[in-house]
Scaffold this motif. Structure first.
Motif, short mmCIF file in Angstrom:
data_model
loop_
_atom_site.label_atom_id
_atom_site.label_comp_id
_atom_site.label_asym_id
_atom_site.label_seq_id
_atom_site.Cartn_x
_atom_site.Cartn_y
_atom_site.Cartn_z
N ASP A 41 1.05 -1.11 0.04
CA ASP A 41 0.07 -0.06 -0.16
C ASP A 41 0.96 1.07 0.06
N LYS A 65 -4.95 0.65 -3.02
CA LYS A 65 -4.68 0.33 -1.48
C LYS A 65 -5.86 -0.98 -1.24
N GLY A 66 -5.01 -1.86 -0.34
CA GLY A 66 -5.83 -2.73 -0.10
C GLY A 66 -5.62 -4.04 -0.86
#
Length: 85
Positions: A41, A65-66
């Motif tokens: 991330d 992100k993630g």
């Protein structure tokens, strides 16, 4: 997992040997997928307003992100292959 890492590394080398430069959107996708697949991330502060390239890269990476590292690596490999590398 080691096989995926090897394919990812091979794709990072193959992208350097593309016949023609991809468009900016594709370059941003490559950058973001590479960073997510290698680093994880996004971290650190967002670049300043007048750093247009840095901001675009940061935002492209932040959108992932993630996303799991292995998933980003697979998508990167697929994208590089679709570019003919």
């Amino acid at each position: 997992m080691a096989d995926l890492d090897q394919q990812f590394l091979a794709a990072t080398e193959a992208v350097k040997k593309l016949g023609e430069r991809p468009d900016n959107d594709t370059l941003l996708k490559l950058y973001a997928l590479y960073k997510q697949g290698s680093t994880g991330d996004v971290d650190g502060p967002k670049p300043g307003f007048f750093d247009f390239v840095g901001t675009a890269k940061y935002e492209a990476w932040a959108k992932l992100k993630g996303t799991e590292r292995s998933a980003a690596q697979r998508k990167y490999i697929e994208l590089v292959r679709s570019l003919g590398a």
